[in-house]
Design a protein around this motif. Structure first.
Motif, mmCIF file in Angstrom:
data_model
loop_
_atom_site.group_PDB
_atom_site.id
_atom_site.type_symbol
_atom_site.label_atom_id
_atom_site.label_comp_id
_atom_site.label_asym_id
_atom_site.label_seq_id
_atom_site.Cartn_x
_atom_site.Cartn_y
_atom_site.Cartn_z
ATOM 1 N N UNK A 62 -0.033 18.007 -10.181
ATOM 2 C CA UNK A 62 -0.004 16.765 -10.948
ATOM 3 C C UNK A 62 0.898 15.725 -10.326
ATOM 4 N N UNK A 63 2.065 16.159 -9.818
ATOM 5 C CA UNK A 63 2.985 15.219 -9.163
ATOM 6 C C UNK A 63 2.313 14.580 -7.949
ATOM 7 N N UNK A 64 1.653 15.404 -7.138
ATOM 8 C CA UNK A 64 0.944 14.854 -5.972
ATOM 9 C C UNK A 64 -0.215 13.957 -6.371
ATOM 10 N N UNK A 65 -0.943 14.375 -7.412
ATOM 11 C CA UNK A 65 -2.102 13.600 -7.849
ATOM 12 C C UNK A 65 -1.688 12.228 -8.364
ATOM 13 N N UNK A 66 -0.690 12.169 -9.238
ATOM 14 C CA UNK A 66 -0.289 10.880 -9.803
ATOM 15 C C UNK A 66 0.462 10.015 -8.790
ATOM 16 N N UNK A 67 1.084 10.640 -7.806
ATOM 17 C CA UNK A 67 1.659 9.849 -6.712
ATOM 18 C C UNK A 67 0.545 9.179 -5.911
ATOM 19 N N UNK A 68 -0.540 9.926 -5.684
ATOM 20 C CA UNK A 68 -1.682 9.373 -4.965
ATOM 21 C C UNK A 68 -2.366 8.271 -5.770
ATOM 22 N N UNK A 69 -2.541 8.503 -7.073
ATOM 23 C CA UNK A 69 -3.144 7.487 -7.929
ATOM 24 C C UNK A 69 -2.260 6.241 -8.031
ATOM 25 N N UNK A 70 -0.946 6.435 -8.040
ATOM 26 C CA UNK A 70 -0.022 5.298 -8.063
ATOM 27 C C UNK A 70 -0.140 4.488 -6.780
ATOM 28 N N UNK A 71 -0.258 5.168 -5.664
ATOM 29 C CA UNK A 71 -0.441 4.475 -4.390
ATOM 30 C C UNK A 71 -1.737 3.667 -4.392
ATOM 31 N N UNK A 72 -2.798 4.256 -4.885
ATOM 32 C CA UNK A 72 -4.090 3.580 -4.992
ATOM 33 C C UNK A 72 -3.971 2.350 -5.887
ATOM 34 N N UNK A 73 -3.262 2.509 -7.008
ATOM 35 C CA UNK A 73 -3.063 1.403 -7.945
ATOM 36 C C UNK A 73 -2.242 0.283 -7.307
ATOM 37 N N UNK A 74 -1.192 0.649 -6.592
ATOM 38 C CA UNK A 74 -0.341 -0.347 -5.922
ATOM 39 C C UNK A 74 -1.141 -1.155 -4.912
ATOM 40 N N UNK A 75 -1.911 -0.483 -4.091
ATOM 41 C CA UNK A 75 -2.688 -1.168 -3.060
ATOM 42 C C UNK A 75 -3.714 -2.111 -3.677
ATOM 43 N N UNK A 76 -4.435 -1.617 -4.670
ATOM 44 C CA UNK A 76 -5.495 -2.418 -5.285
ATOM 45 C C UNK A 76 -4.944 -3.632 -6.012
ATOM 46 N N UNK A 77 -3.944 -3.417 -6.871
ATOM 47 C CA UNK A 77 -3.422 -4.535 -7.662
ATOM 48 C C UNK A 77 -2.626 -5.509 -6.803
ATOM 49 N N UNK A 78 -1.957 -5.009 -5.768
ATOM 50 C CA UNK A 78 -1.216 -5.902 -4.870
ATOM 51 C C UNK A 78 -2.160 -6.864 -4.161
ATOM 52 N N UNK A 79 -3.273 -6.348 -3.691
ATOM 53 C CA UNK A 79 -4.242 -7.197 -2.995
ATOM 54 C C UNK A 79 -4.830 -8.228 -3.947
ATOM 55 N N UNK A 80 -5.185 -7.784 -5.158
ATOM 56 C CA UNK A 80 -5.767 -8.700 -6.140
ATOM 57 C C UNK A 80 -4.777 -9.800 -6.531
ATOM 58 N N UNK A 81 -3.555 -9.420 -6.862
ATOM 59 C CA UNK A 81 -2.560 -10.413 -7.259
ATOM 60 C C UNK A 81 -2.153 -11.305 -6.084
ATOM 61 N N UNK A 82 -2.192 -10.742 -4.875
ATOM 62 C CA UNK A 82 -1.887 -11.553 -3.699
ATOM 63 C C UNK A 82 -2.884 -12.678 -3.515
ATOM 64 N N UNK A 83 -4.151 -12.378 -3.697
ATOM 65 C CA UNK A 83 -5.183 -13.413 -3.585
ATOM 66 C C UNK A 83 -5.037 -14.431 -4.719
ATOM 67 N N UNK A 84 -4.765 -13.934 -5.940
ATOM 68 C CA UNK A 84 -4.573 -14.854 -7.067
ATOM 69 C C UNK A 84 -3.361 -15.745 -6.835
ATOM 70 N N UNK A 85 -2.315 -15.185 -6.235
ATOM 71 C CA UNK A 85 -1.087 -15.939 -5.974
ATOM 72 C C UNK A 85 -1.330 -17.123 -5.045
#
Length: 249
Positions: A111-134
Motif C-alpha cells: 500500500x505504501x508503494x502503491x499510494x506513493x506511485x499514485x501520488x507521483x501520478x497525481x503530482x505530474x498530472x495536476x502540475x502540468x494542468x495547473x501550469x498551463x492554466x497559470x
C-alpha cells in the motif's frame, strides 16, 4: 530549482517525526493517543509533500515552457522528473514514519508503494494542468491557496474517518487528496483495508484521465496563442518578478 524545497521538506518532516516520537517516550503517552497522532502526522506529511510539489511545478512551468519552445521540446519532461523526485521523497518519509512510530502497528508495504506511485501520478498530472492554466490565468496563486486550505480541512487530518458517518466518508473519498492521504494513513498506520477499495481506485484513474485530457486540450490552446497573449510576470525562485522574455535572457 527544487533542491531547497526538497531538502526542507525532508528535514522538517523528519524533525516533526523525531520530536513526536521522543515526546511520547518521555511523557509515556498512552497507545491510543500515539496511534491517533501518528495517523494525523502521516496525513499532514503526505498532504504537504503533494502540495509543495504541485505548487513549485506549476510556478516553474511558464519559464520551462518559454525555454523549451526554443528547442522544439516540451516542458513535460521537467514536470515528470520533479514528480518522480517528490514521489521518492514521499516514499522515503513514509519509511521514516514506519521506523519511528512508537506503536508496532501493522504496515502494508504494498500500500505504501502503491499510494506513493499514485501520488507521483497525481503530482505530474495536476502540475502540468495547473501550469498551463497559470500561463492563461496569472492570478491562479490566490485561487490555489483558497482551494488548498479547503482541501486540508476535508482530508482526515483534523479528524479521523471513524468520526464521520459512512455516507460522508464515501463522499469525501471522491476528493483525490482524501483518497491519497487516507490511503497512505491506512497503509502506514492501520495496515488493513488499504487497498480494498477497487471502486475508488477506478474512480481515481478515471479522474486522472480526465485531467490529462484537459491538460493537452489547454496546451494546444496555449501553443496557438501569439507570445504576447500569454506573457505575464512570473515569480522566480528568489521571489523577483520578471517577464518570460527577461527570464530567457
Amino acid at each position: 530549482m527544487h533542491r531547497r524545497w526538497v531538502l526542507l521538506t525532508l528535514l522538517v518532516s523528519t524533525l516533526f517525526m523525531l520530536v513526536t516520537s521522543l515526546f511520547f517516550k518521555l511523557t509515556g503517552t498512552i497507545d491510543v493517543v500515539q496511534v491517533s497522532i501518528h495517523y494525523r502526522l502521516t496525513g499532514v506529511v503526505t498532504f504537504a509533500v503533494i502540495w509543495i510539489a504541485i505548487y513549485n511545478n506549476y510556478r516553474f512551468f511558464p519559464r520551462d515552457y518559454y525555454v523549451t519552445r526554443h528547442f522544439n521540446s516540451s516542458p513535460f519532461l521537467h514536470v515528470l522528473l520533479s514528480g518522480v523526485l517528490y514521489g521518492l521523497v514521499l516514499f522515503v518519509l513514509m519509511i521514516v514514519m514506519i521506523i519511528l512510530k512508537s506503536i508496532n502497528t501493522e504496515t502494508t508495504w504494498l500500500g505504501v508503494g502503491f499510494y506513493s506511485l499514485m501520488s507521483m501520478f497525481f503530482i505530474i498530472t495536476l502540475s502540468f494542468l495547473l501550469g498551463v492554466i497559470y500561463m492563461i490565468y496569472p492570478k491562479l496563486n490566490r485561487l490555489f491557496y483558497i482551494v488548498s486550505a479547503l482541501l486540508l480541512l476535508l482530508v482526515p487530518v483534523l479528524y479521523t474517518p471513524s468520526d464521520t458517518p459512512g455516507i460522508v466518508t464515501h463522499l469525501l473519498m471522491l476528493n483525490p487528496f482524501y483518497y491519497l492521504v487516507n490511503g497512505m494513513q491506512q497503509s502506514v498506520i492501520v495496515g488493513h483495508d488499504a487497498l480494498n477499495h477497487l471502486g475508488y481506485h477506478l474512480y481515481f484513474l478515471c479522474f486522472m484521465g480526465l485531467m490529462i485530457v484537459f491538460s493537452f486540450a489547454l496546451r494546444d490552446y496555449v501553443t496557438q496563442l501569439r507570445p504576447n497573449e500569454h506573457t505575464k510576470p512570473i515569480n522566480t525562485e528568489e521571489d523577483t518578478i520578471e517577464t518570460p522574455d527577461e527570464q530567457i535572457k
